[in-house]
Write an enzyme that holds these catalytic residues in place. Sequence first.
Site, PDB file in Angstrom:
ATOM      1  N   THR A 192      10.088 -23.633  -4.627  1.00 35.33           N
ATOM      2  CA  THR A 192      11.519 -23.333  -4.793  1.00 35.33           C
ATOM      3  C   THR A 192      12.249 -24.657  -5.068  1.00 35.33           C
ATOM      4  OG1 THR A 192      11.689 -23.390  -2.362  1.00 35.33           O
ATOM      5  CG2 THR A 192      11.633 -21.218  -3.403  1.00 35.33           C
ATOM      6  N   PHE A 241       7.188 -24.428   8.850  1.00 33.75           N
ATOM      7  CA  PHE A 241       7.719 -25.708   9.328  1.00 33.75           C
ATOM      8  C   PHE A 241       6.685 -26.829   9.326  1.00 33.75           C
ATOM      9  CE2 PHE A 241      10.404 -22.416  11.185  1.00 33.75           C
ATOM     10  CZ  PHE A 241      11.670 -22.866  10.830  1.00 33.75           C
ATOM     11  N   LYS A 297      15.682 -22.207   8.459  1.00 39.22           N
ATOM     12  CA  LYS A 297      14.815 -23.172   7.763  1.00 39.22           C
ATOM     13  C   LYS A 297      15.645 -24.290   7.106  1.00 39.22           C
ATOM     14  CE  LYS A 297      11.491 -25.213   5.771  1.00 39.22           C
ATOM     15  NZ  LYS A 297      10.484 -25.993   6.459  1.00 39.22           N
ATOM     16  N   ASN A 299      15.745 -28.372   8.288  1.00 42.65           N
ATOM     17  CA  ASN A 299      15.422 -29.514   7.418  1.00 42.65           C
ATOM     18  C   ASN A 299      16.627 -30.429   7.232  1.00 42.65           C
ATOM     19  OD1 ASN A 299      12.763 -28.964   7.116  1.00 42.65           O
ATOM     20  ND2 ASN A 299      12.829 -28.454   4.943  1.00 42.65           N
ATOM     21  N   CYS A 312      10.556 -31.694   0.261  1.00 41.32           N
ATOM     22  CA  CYS A 312      11.472 -30.733   0.909  1.00 41.32           C
ATOM     23  C   CYS A 312      12.842 -31.258   1.307  1.00 41.32           C
ATOM     24  CB  CYS A 312      10.771 -30.085   2.075  1.00 41.32           C
ATOM     25  SG  CYS A 312       9.467 -28.995   1.452  1.00 41.32           S
TER      26      CYS A 312
END
Length: 432
Positions: A86, A149, A204, A208, A260
Amino acid sequence: MNLCMIGTGYVGLVSGTCFADIGNTVYCVDKNKDIINKLNSGRSTIFEPGLREMIKENYRSKRLFFTSNISEALNKSDIIFICVGTPSKKNSLSVDLSYIFDVAKEISKFSNKKKIIVTKSTVPVGTGDSIEKILKNKKKFTVISNPEFLREGEAIRDFRYPDRIIIGSNEESSFKTMKKLYLPLINKGAKYFTTNRRGAELIKYASNAFLATKITFINEIANLCEKTGINIEDVSLGMGSDVRIGSRFLRAGPAYGGSCFPKDTKGLVSIGNKEKIDLSVVKSVIKSNEKRKKLLLNRVHDILGKNIKNKKIVFLGVTFKPNTDDMRDSVSLLMVPYLHNRGAKILYYEPTGEKKEFTKLKNCKYYNQIHLVCQDADLIILHTEWDEFKSLDFSKMVKNKKFKLYDLRNLYNHSEMSKNKIKYFSIGRPVY
Ligand code: NAD
Ligand code: UGA
């Protein structure tokens, strides 16, 4: 249980293998045939400690299969995990969901009986709703969110001993099924936490972004330490001893990178923008992290001077963190071309081998031995904290006695370097 992982990259391959290892039958699917062929011939496609052995064992035991035949894998499975990328859209904060939606279309075409569809990929709030719309016959599918995670380089441990397992669903029945799947990990102490689907999607991104904020905060404090003659390590320890703050993710360094944090902080801002919510803290974090990369380059000029033409600059490690081969958003991707384009000769050693990202740079050369890469250095930049860089005898390795060391990971300290008369620079510590 019979599981299908769609997307056999860093998340799909690790979690698929680990699910097989706790007794499930797992079909890992990827549209990239090279990945599937490589895995079927016994090779791993990514560098992750312990993974290759684990793949071999589960493959041999016929619990783990690799295929590009999506229909067969879907039809044999009860739970389908979507693990495709993504990334950020080009020149935009928003998330490219095309890979996710392509998979949803494939599932709606091929799947036979009732199944649970799980997004393990990191997806913006409301993506589960969009997937549901794509799946034409909604009754056959329950779409839930189970964000991942794990950290690269520590992925197997993180999968086996997670702090928490988050399941977001709008249907009670799937909580029971997912709990059954994760029971071996819950029995070892993982917290099982359920919420609605949108809640899990946001947990999520918020997690992050919070970790990226913590790192950015300590990096800015490190800048202040450099000006005030304070050691950032003391500040991190002093702050981190307060359990409300916590000691982890307070290591000052070059700037956060990886596949990420950079994309997910941007993704969260774009989710906020869509809802007309100003996520000003996260916006500042992104800005500060970008600024930090330039600050590092200015520091290289402070160390070597404005004119760096023909200076031999050695990078030890180029990946964004140790124990991975992943180059995505590594700070080296900015530093190496910048220094190269100003005339420096770049030499690098990297435990996971030569990187295609640098092959087009004329004066950038990969070495496969540390002592060879270092011998003629003017400046050594310790970029990634691999274990093998932690006790090097630089004064023996480097012939040029005037060389300098810029330690972006604070692996060494000034007093041990000054004993060997090495000019030493680090992060957030007094400059002597
Ligand atoms: P990746 O790029 O390593 O892997 C994605 C894989 O999906 C690729 O191999 C690609 O070929 C495959 N793919 C794409 N479209 C497909 C399709 N239609 N059918 C079959 N395969 C297809 O990505 P990744 O790093 O594993 O990340 C995947 C997701 O997990 C992202 O949303 C990421 O944010 C999230 N995540 C990643 C990590 C990590 O450590 N990398 C950790 C937690 C969450
Ligand atoms: C991160 C999260 O830690 C995982 O929980 C999450 O699943 C993953 O992103 C994801 O969503 O993909 P990862 O990117 O693999 O994992 O690695 P981290 O260990 O978090 O490091 C990220 C970056 O922060 C690296 O550049 C690292 O050097 C930097 N970092 C980390 C610091 O500068 N200081 C620290 O104290 C910790």
